[in-house]
Design a protein around this motif. Structure first.
Motif, PDB file in Angstrom:
ATOM      1  N   MET A   1       0.846  -1.190   0.000  1.00 17.36           N
ATOM      2  CA  MET A   1       0.000   0.000   0.000  1.00 17.36           C
ATOM      3  C   MET A   1       0.884   1.243   0.000  1.00 17.36           C
ATOM      4  O   MET A   1       2.030   1.188   0.447  1.00 17.36           O
ATOM      5  CB  MET A   1      -0.894  -0.010   1.243  1.00 17.36           C
ATOM      6  N   PRO A   2       0.387   2.389  -0.507  1.00 11.08           N
ATOM      7  CA  PRO A   2       1.205   3.599  -0.551  1.00 11.08           C
ATOM      8  C   PRO A   2       1.480   4.116   0.848  1.00 11.08           C
ATOM      9  O   PRO A   2       0.790   3.759   1.814  1.00 11.08           O
ATOM     10  CB  PRO A   2       0.348   4.568  -1.365  1.00 11.08           C
ATOM     11  N   LEU A   3       2.469   4.981   0.941  1.00  5.15           N
ATOM     12  CA  LEU A   3       2.808   5.551   2.244  1.00  5.15           C
ATOM     13  C   LEU A   3       1.755   6.562   2.674  1.00  5.15           C
ATOM     14  O   LEU A   3       1.235   7.317   1.861  1.00  5.15           O
ATOM     15  CB  LEU A   3       4.183   6.223   2.173  1.00  5.15           C
ATOM     16  N   LYS A   4       1.505   6.558   3.984  1.00  7.16           N
ATOM     17  CA  LYS A   4       0.527   7.480   4.543  1.00  7.16           C
ATOM     18  C   LYS A   4       1.116   8.218   5.738  1.00  7.16           C
ATOM     19  O   LYS A   4       2.070   7.737   6.372  1.00  7.16           O
ATOM     20  CB  LYS A   4      -0.728   6.728   4.981  1.00  7.16           C
ATOM     21  N   LEU A   5       0.544   9.370   6.042  1.00  2.65           N
ATOM     22  CA  LEU A   5       0.937  10.113   7.235  1.00  2.65           C
ATOM     23  C   LEU A   5       0.014   9.732   8.374  1.00  2.65           C
ATOM     24  O   LEU A   5      -1.215   9.689   8.213  1.00  2.65           O
ATOM     25  CB  LEU A   5       0.844  11.624   6.989  1.00  2.65           C
ATOM     26  N   ILE A  16       5.526   8.425   8.881  1.00  4.61           N
ATOM     27  CA  ILE A  16       5.245   7.807   7.592  1.00  4.61           C
ATOM     28  C   ILE A  16       5.103   6.310   7.803  1.00  4.61           C
ATOM     29  O   ILE A  16       5.955   5.680   8.430  1.00  4.61           O
ATOM     30  CB  ILE A  16       6.378   8.077   6.577  1.00  4.61           C
ATOM     31  N   ARG A  17       4.010   5.759   7.254  1.00 10.85           N
ATOM     32  CA  ARG A  17       3.793   4.322   7.417  1.00 10.85           C
ATOM     33  C   ARG A  17       3.222   3.742   6.130  1.00 10.85           C
ATOM     34  O   ARG A  17       2.424   4.376   5.446  1.00 10.85           O
ATOM     35  CB  ARG A  17       2.825   4.066   8.567  1.00 10.85           C
ATOM     36  N   GLY A  18       3.658   2.521   5.798  1.00 10.15           N
ATOM     37  CA  GLY A  18       3.136   1.861   4.611  1.00 10.15           C
ATOM     38  C   GLY A  18       4.135   0.877   4.043  1.00 10.15           C
ATOM     39  O   GLY A  18       5.182   0.598   4.649  1.00 10.15           O
ATOM     40  N   THR A  19       3.841   0.349   2.869  1.00  9.32           N
ATOM     41  CA  THR A  19       4.695  -0.628   2.211  1.00  9.32           C
ATOM     42  C   THR A  19       4.841  -0.260   0.739  1.00  9.32           C
ATOM     43  O   THR A  19       3.842  -0.009   0.056  1.00  9.32           O
ATOM     44  CB  THR A  19       4.118  -2.052   2.330  1.00  9.32           C
ATOM     45  N   ILE A  20       6.078  -0.218   0.261  1.00 11.72           N
ATOM     46  CA  ILE A  20       6.355   0.068  -1.142  1.00 11.72           C
ATOM     47  C   ILE A  20       7.058  -1.125  -1.755  1.00 11.72           C
ATOM     48  O   ILE A  20       8.187  -1.464  -1.355  1.00 11.72           O
ATOM     49  CB  ILE A  20       7.237   1.331  -1.295  1.00 11.72           C
ATOM     50  N   ARG A  21       6.385  -1.806  -2.670  1.00 14.03           N
ATOM     51  CA  ARG A  21       6.951  -2.958  -3.376  1.00 14.03           C
ATOM     52  C   ARG A  21       7.601  -3.950  -2.407  1.00 14.03           C
ATOM     53  O   ARG A  21       8.742  -4.373  -2.569  1.00 14.03           O
ATOM     54  CB  ARG A  21       7.953  -2.493  -4.426  1.00 14.03           C
ATOM     55  N   GLY A  22       6.873  -4.260  -1.343  1.00 14.98           N
ATOM     56  CA  GLY A  22       7.329  -5.258  -0.384  1.00 14.98           C
ATOM     57  C   GLY A  22       8.205  -4.731   0.733  1.00 14.98           C
ATOM     58  O   GLY A  22       8.557  -5.475   1.654  1.00 14.98           O
ATOM     59  N   GLN A  23       8.589  -3.443   0.696  1.00 11.64           N
ATOM     60  CA  GLN A  23       9.437  -2.867   1.736  1.00 11.64           C
ATOM     61  C   GLN A  23       8.594  -2.047   2.705  1.00 11.64           C
ATOM     62  O   GLN A  23       7.999  -1.033   2.331  1.00 11.64           O
ATOM     63  CB  GLN A  23      10.529  -1.985   1.127  1.00 11.64           C
ATOM     64  N   SER A  24       8.540  -2.490   3.964  1.00  8.25           N
ATOM     65  CA  SER A  24       7.741  -1.801   4.975  1.00  8.25           C
ATOM     66  C   SER A  24       8.472  -0.584   5.506  1.00  8.25           C
ATOM     67  O   SER A  24       9.695  -0.606   5.688  1.00  8.25           O
ATOM     68  CB  SER A  24       7.423  -2.744   6.138  1.00  8.25           C
ATOM     69  N   VAL A  25       7.710   0.475   5.756  1.00  6.67           N
ATOM     70  CA  VAL A  25       8.289   1.728   6.241  1.00  6.67           C
ATOM     71  C   VAL A  25       7.483   2.223   7.430  1.00  6.67           C
ATOM     72  O   VAL A  25       6.250   2.238   7.403  1.00  6.67           O
ATOM     73  CB  VAL A  25       8.277   2.809   5.136  1.00  6.67           C
ATOM     74  N   GLU A  39       5.341  16.706   2.048  1.00  3.17           N
ATOM     75  CA  GLU A  39       6.437  16.791   1.079  1.00  3.17           C
ATOM     76  C   GLU A  39       7.479  15.702   1.348  1.00  3.17           C
ATOM     77  O   GLU A  39       8.006  15.078   0.416  1.00  3.17           O
ATOM     78  CB  GLU A  39       7.088  18.172   1.150  1.00  3.17           C
ATOM     79  N   ILE A  40       7.754  15.470   2.619  1.00  7.30           N
ATOM     80  CA  ILE A  40       8.708  14.419   2.994  1.00  7.30           C
ATOM     81  C   ILE A  40       8.172  13.053   2.600  1.00  7.30           C
ATOM     82  O   ILE A  40       8.914  12.190   2.110  1.00  7.30           O
ATOM     83  CB  ILE A  40       9.004  14.483   4.504  1.00  7.30           C
ATOM     84  N   ARG A  41       6.857  12.852   2.803  1.00 13.34           N
ATOM     85  CA  ARG A  41       6.243  11.565   2.434  1.00 13.34           C
ATOM     86  C   ARG A  41       6.357  11.305   0.935  1.00 13.34           C
ATOM     87  O   ARG A  41       6.721  10.199   0.506  1.00 13.34           O
ATOM     88  CB  ARG A  41       4.771  11.556   2.841  1.00 13.34           C
ATOM     89  N   ILE A  42       6.088  12.316   0.142  1.00 15.22           N
ATOM     90  CA  ILE A  42       6.137  12.173  -1.314  1.00 15.22           C
ATOM     91  C   ILE A  42       7.553  11.822  -1.770  1.00 15.22           C
ATOM     92  O   ILE A  42       7.764  10.939  -2.608  1.00 15.22           O
ATOM     93  CB  ILE A  42       5.650  13.468  -1.993  1.00 15.22           C
ATOM     94  N   LYS A  43       8.552  12.538  -1.201  1.00 17.96           N
ATOM     95  CA  LYS A  43       9.942  12.274  -1.572  1.00 17.96           C
ATOM     96  C   LYS A  43      10.368  10.876  -1.139  1.00 17.96           C
ATOM     97  O   LYS A  43      11.079  10.176  -1.876  1.00 17.96           O
ATOM     98  CB  LYS A  43      10.858  13.327  -0.952  1.00 17.96           C
ATOM     99  N   ALA A  44       9.956  10.458   0.066  1.00 17.90           N
ATOM    100  CA  ALA A  44      10.318   9.130   0.562  1.00 17.90           C
ATOM    101  C   ALA A  44       9.710   8.041  -0.318  1.00 17.90           C
ATOM    102  O   ALA A  44      10.352   7.029  -0.641  1.00 17.90           O
ATOM    103  CB  ALA A  44       9.858   8.963   2.002  1.00 17.90           C
ATOM    104  N   GLU A  45       8.458   8.246  -0.735  1.00 18.70           N
ATOM    105  CA  GLU A  45       7.791   7.266  -1.587  1.00 18.70           C
ATOM    106  C   GLU A  45       8.476   7.167  -2.942  1.00 18.70           C
ATOM    107  O   GLU A  45       8.708   6.063  -3.463  1.00 18.70           O
ATOM    108  CB  GLU A  45       6.328   7.670  -1.760  1.00 18.70           C
ATOM    109  N   ALA A  46       8.852   8.320  -3.501  1.00 25.20           N
ATOM    110  CA  ALA A  46       9.530   8.319  -4.801  1.00 25.20           C
ATOM    111  C   ALA A  46      10.895   7.645  -4.706  1.00 25.20           C
ATOM    112  O   ALA A  46      11.305   6.892  -5.598  1.00 25.20           O
ATOM    113  CB  ALA A  46       9.668   9.746  -5.308  1.00 25.20           C
ATOM    114  N   ARG A  47      11.614   7.934  -3.620  1.00 26.62           N
ATOM    115  CA  ARG A  47      12.941   7.337  -3.448  1.00 26.62           C
ATOM    116  C   ARG A  47      12.850   5.822  -3.321  1.00 26.62           C
ATOM    117  O   ARG A  47      13.640   5.087  -3.930  1.00 26.62           O
ATOM    118  CB  ARG A  47      13.612   7.923  -2.204  1.00 26.62           C
TER     119      ARG A  47
END
Length: 386
Positions: A1-5, A16-25, A39-47
């Motif tokens: 699921m996408p990252l959420k605040l 920031i919490r969520g999972t990007i392509r199998g990597q939990s954050v 803004e930090i969430r968007i950059k973290a998700e893109a990275r």
């Protein structure tokens, strides 16, 4: 699921919490401002998306690698410091946000010119190139960057301009007979330091942080977990040093300490930790009519390098001893005694005056005594003990 605040009880900051392509954050944004956190969430998700597609090597920045280098024990000097106004400065600040994969020789050269526009090549090398290369080598060891040979600044050749300034003590080699006279005028504890420096070629900061588990007297080998370049290396031990190390190993921990039994303060300075002892020896020798203001802790390293050349030691062996070589093969053998290096370091001469110093009877015992050879005009009469 996408990252959420999200928010957490007891904390004003957004997480920031969520999972990007199998990597939990799950990490803090460090801010309570919703817009900044977004803004930090968007950059973290893109990275994280880029990393999952291209790999971490393609996305890691120099300042991220520098932070990892410092966390693993690397020095912040010239890399990341704070000036008197509280503003951050240094090589890491200059390259902030720059991807490692995008950095090349021209970027490093430009950094040297921008950060130190009026400095000489030696200063730019020490304060810009060395910390940069240390971080790069750390990144290579973590497979974040490719191994690379970086060109360092050099003094221009063929110049006929004379620079009239007093040379800094410790920047040139001295004869071993002269060094023996100087060490004879020192208190035993700092005399031990100088003796080890003149017969290993180690940097002062490497010796001041040396611990018992890094020394193998039977194999005549010292293993440095990390050096100024950020890489581990092995150092051969001259046979002359074996009794000194065997004695100091009895107390374990940090080997070289002051006469009070305290470790010397860790500093990247040119051996300033024993500055008082150096000045004392100079004062006593001056009163005896033997002024020696050119000897300092770094004299040992320069003297080892020069003596090995005079003795006909192959340049590759010399560079291995001094830690200048950093090829992949040499790293594999940092903890393995290498006979050619041991034989080479053993070609350095030992003046009889050095062998006859009283503290060789029991270096550990004498390290706790505050006394030296008396010279004419020296006002000290009694030895002190810790």
């Amino acid at each position: 699921m996408p990252l959420k605040l999200i928010t957490r009880p007891g904390s004003e900051n957004y997480y920031i919490r969520g999972t990007i392509r199998g990597q939990s954050v799950f990490e803090s944004t460090g801010t309570s401002d919703r817009r900044t956190a977004e803004e930090i969430r968007i950059k973290a998700e893109a990275r994280l998306l880029d990393e999952s597609v291209h790999g971490k090597r393609a996305m890691i920045t120099f300042d991220e690698a520098a932070e990892s280098y410092v966390t693993s024990g690397g020095s912040t000097k010239y890399l990341l410091e704070v000036d008197r106004t509280g503003k951050p400065k240094g090589v890491a600040v200059h390259f902030r946000g720059r991807l490692l994969k995008d950095l090349g020789q021209s970027d490093l050269d430009e950094a040297g010119r921008i950060l130190y526009p009026t400095a000489n090549p030696d200063t730019r090398n020490r304060q810009c190139y060395t910390p940069f290369i240390a971080v790069w080598n750390h990144a290579v060891s973590n497979q974040w960057a490719e191994p690379r040979q970086w060109r360092r600044p050099r003094k221009p050749k063929g110049t006929n301009i004379a620079v009239l300034k007093k040379p800094r003590a410790g920047t040139k080699p001295v004869s071993y007979d002269r060094a023996a006279t100087f060490v004879e005028a020192m208190t035993p504890a700092p005399a031990h330091v100088m003796t080890a420096l003149f017969y290993t070629g180690m940097r002062p900061i490497e010796l001041f942080t040396l611990e018992a588990h890094q020394v193998n007297t039977e194999g005549r080998w010292i293993t440095l977990d990390k050096s100024k370049t950020g890489e581990p290396r092995g150092v051969p031990m001259h046979e002359f040093l074996v009794p000194l190390f065997e004695s100091l190993l009895k107390r374990g921990g940090i080997l070289f300490r002051s006469w009070k039994g305290e470790p010397y303060p860790v500093s990247d300075d040119f051996g300033g930790q024993i500055d008082t002892a150096i000045k004392g020896a100079r004062r006593r020798l001056k009163k005896a009519g033997m002024p020696m203001t050119d000897i300092a802790p770094y004299s040992g390293r320069h003297s080892v390098s020069t003596q090995l050349v005079v003795n006909g030691v192959h340049p590759y062996i010399k560079d291995q001893i001094l830690g200048h070589a950093a090829d992949d093969m040499s790293r594999h053998y940092t903890s393995v005694p290498q006979q050619p290096l041991i034989e080479a370091i053993n070609t350095i001469p030992v003046p009889q005056k050095w062998r006859d110093l009283a503290w060789w009877q029991d270096p550990l015992y004498w390290s706790r005594r505050h006394m030296t050879t008396r010279y004419p005009g020296d006002g000290r009469r009694k030895a002190k003990s810790a």
